[in-house]
Design a protein around this motif. Sequence first.
Motif, PDB file in Angstrom:
ATOM      1  N   ILE A  71       0.855  -1.175   0.000  1.00 44.26           N
ATOM      2  CA  ILE A  71       0.000   0.000   0.000  1.00 44.26           C
ATOM      3  C   ILE A  71       0.900   1.237   0.000  1.00 44.26           C
ATOM      4  O   ILE A  71       1.461   1.596   1.042  1.00 44.26           O
ATOM      5  CB  ILE A  71      -0.947   0.030   1.226  1.00 44.26           C
ATOM      6  CG1 ILE A  71      -1.692  -1.293   1.394  1.00 44.26           C
ATOM      7  CG2 ILE A  71      -1.905   1.216   1.142  1.00 44.26           C
ATOM      8  CD1 ILE A  71      -2.659  -1.623   0.298  1.00 44.26           C
ATOM      9  N   PRO A  72       1.099   1.862  -1.159  1.00 46.42           N
ATOM     10  CA  PRO A  72       2.040   2.987  -1.230  1.00 46.42           C
ATOM     11  C   PRO A  72       1.638   4.181  -0.368  1.00 46.42           C
ATOM     12  O   PRO A  72       2.493   4.912   0.121  1.00 46.42           O
ATOM     13  CB  PRO A  72       2.060   3.358  -2.715  1.00 46.42           C
ATOM     14  CG  PRO A  72       0.884   2.708  -3.323  1.00 46.42           C
ATOM     15  CD  PRO A  72       0.503   1.555  -2.455  1.00 46.42           C
ATOM     16  N   GLU A  73       0.342   4.368  -0.166  1.00 46.21           N
ATOM     17  CA  GLU A  73      -0.120   5.517   0.624  1.00 46.21           C
ATOM     18  C   GLU A  73       0.381   5.491   2.066  1.00 46.21           C
ATOM     19  O   GLU A  73       0.514   6.535   2.702  1.00 46.21           O
ATOM     20  CB  GLU A  73      -1.656   5.599   0.619  1.00 46.21           C
ATOM     21  CG  GLU A  73      -2.256   5.961  -0.721  1.00 46.21           C
ATOM     22  CD  GLU A  73      -2.393   4.764  -1.668  1.00 46.21           C
ATOM     23  OE1 GLU A  73      -2.920   4.964  -2.779  1.00 46.21           O
ATOM     24  OE2 GLU A  73      -1.987   3.644  -1.322  1.00 46.21           O
ATOM     25  N   ILE A  74       0.636   4.295   2.580  1.00 45.83           N
ATOM     26  CA  ILE A  74       1.127   4.173   3.957  1.00 45.83           C
ATOM     27  C   ILE A  74       2.494   3.482   4.020  1.00 45.83           C
ATOM     28  O   ILE A  74       2.996   3.195   5.100  1.00 45.83           O
ATOM     29  CB  ILE A  74       0.100   3.453   4.867  1.00 45.83           C
ATOM     30  CG1 ILE A  74      -0.279   2.080   4.300  1.00 45.83           C
ATOM     31  CG2 ILE A  74      -1.134   4.327   5.058  1.00 45.83           C
ATOM     32  CD1 ILE A  74      -1.195   1.269   5.194  1.00 45.83           C
ATOM     33  N   SER A  75       3.058   3.193   2.855  1.00 49.13           N
ATOM     34  CA  SER A  75       4.394   2.580   2.735  1.00 49.13           C
ATOM     35  C   SER A  75       4.526   1.284   3.545  1.00 49.13           C
ATOM     36  O   SER A  75       5.529   1.060   4.220  1.00 49.13           O
ATOM     37  CB  SER A  75       5.480   3.572   3.168  1.00 49.13           C
ATOM     38  OG  SER A  75       5.457   4.712   2.355  1.00 49.13           O
ATOM     39  N   LEU A  76       3.510   0.440   3.461  1.00 48.69           N
ATOM     40  CA  LEU A  76       3.519  -0.835   4.183  1.00 48.69           C
ATOM     41  C   LEU A  76       3.111  -1.975   3.257  1.00 48.69           C
ATOM     42  O   LEU A  76       2.307  -1.788   2.343  1.00 48.69           O
ATOM     43  CB  LEU A  76       2.557  -0.804   5.374  1.00 48.69           C
ATOM     44  CG  LEU A  76       2.925   0.100   6.541  1.00 48.69           C
ATOM     45  CD1 LEU A  76       1.797   0.140   7.549  1.00 48.69           C
ATOM     46  CD2 LEU A  76       4.215  -0.365   7.201  1.00 48.69           C
ATOM     47  N   SER A  77       3.665  -3.162   3.539  1.00 47.51           N
ATOM     48  CA  SER A  77       3.272  -4.394   2.851  1.00 47.51           C
ATOM     49  C   SER A  77       2.557  -5.302   3.835  1.00 47.51           C
ATOM     50  O   SER A  77       2.867  -5.303   5.026  1.00 47.51           O
ATOM     51  CB  SER A  77       4.498  -5.122   2.303  1.00 47.51           C
ATOM     52  OG  SER A  77       5.056  -4.397   1.240  1.00 47.51           O
ATOM     53  N   PHE A  78       1.629  -6.086   3.326  1.00 51.21           N
ATOM     54  CA  PHE A  78       0.880  -7.023   4.149  1.00 51.21           C
ATOM     55  C   PHE A  78       0.903  -8.392   3.479  1.00 51.21           C
ATOM     56  O   PHE A  78       0.630  -8.497   2.289  1.00 51.21           O
ATOM     57  CB  PHE A  78      -0.571  -6.554   4.320  1.00 51.21           C
ATOM     58  CG  PHE A  78      -0.691  -5.230   5.001  1.00 51.21           C
ATOM     59  CD1 PHE A  78      -0.812  -5.155   6.377  1.00 51.21           C
ATOM     60  CD2 PHE A  78      -0.666  -4.053   4.267  1.00 51.21           C
ATOM     61  CE1 PHE A  78      -0.910  -3.931   7.004  1.00 51.21           C
ATOM     62  CE2 PHE A  78      -0.768  -2.823   4.891  1.00 51.21           C
ATOM     63  CZ  PHE A  78      -0.883  -2.760   6.263  1.00 51.21           C
TER      64      PHE A  78
END
Length: 79
Positions: free
Chosen positions: A45-52
Amino acid sequence: AWRDGILLDAIKRGAWVLLDELNLAPQTVLEGLNAILDHRGTVYIPEISLSFECPASFRVFACQNPLSQGGGRKGLPKS
């Protein structure tokens, strides 16, 4: 402020999600689903710079209507 959508919520909970009318989705959405559906099993999710990571219990079900019903439907690749 960021708020999880239905897909990310399902990934986090290891739930099932139904993607209806998938052949009406923009190409960018389909490309974004690739990493979830292939061997990577992750979403970034680029908007929050996190991967899940998708847990083993997470499932995606997708539906589409026939191309003949019109409305901008496009054929999806077999992959």
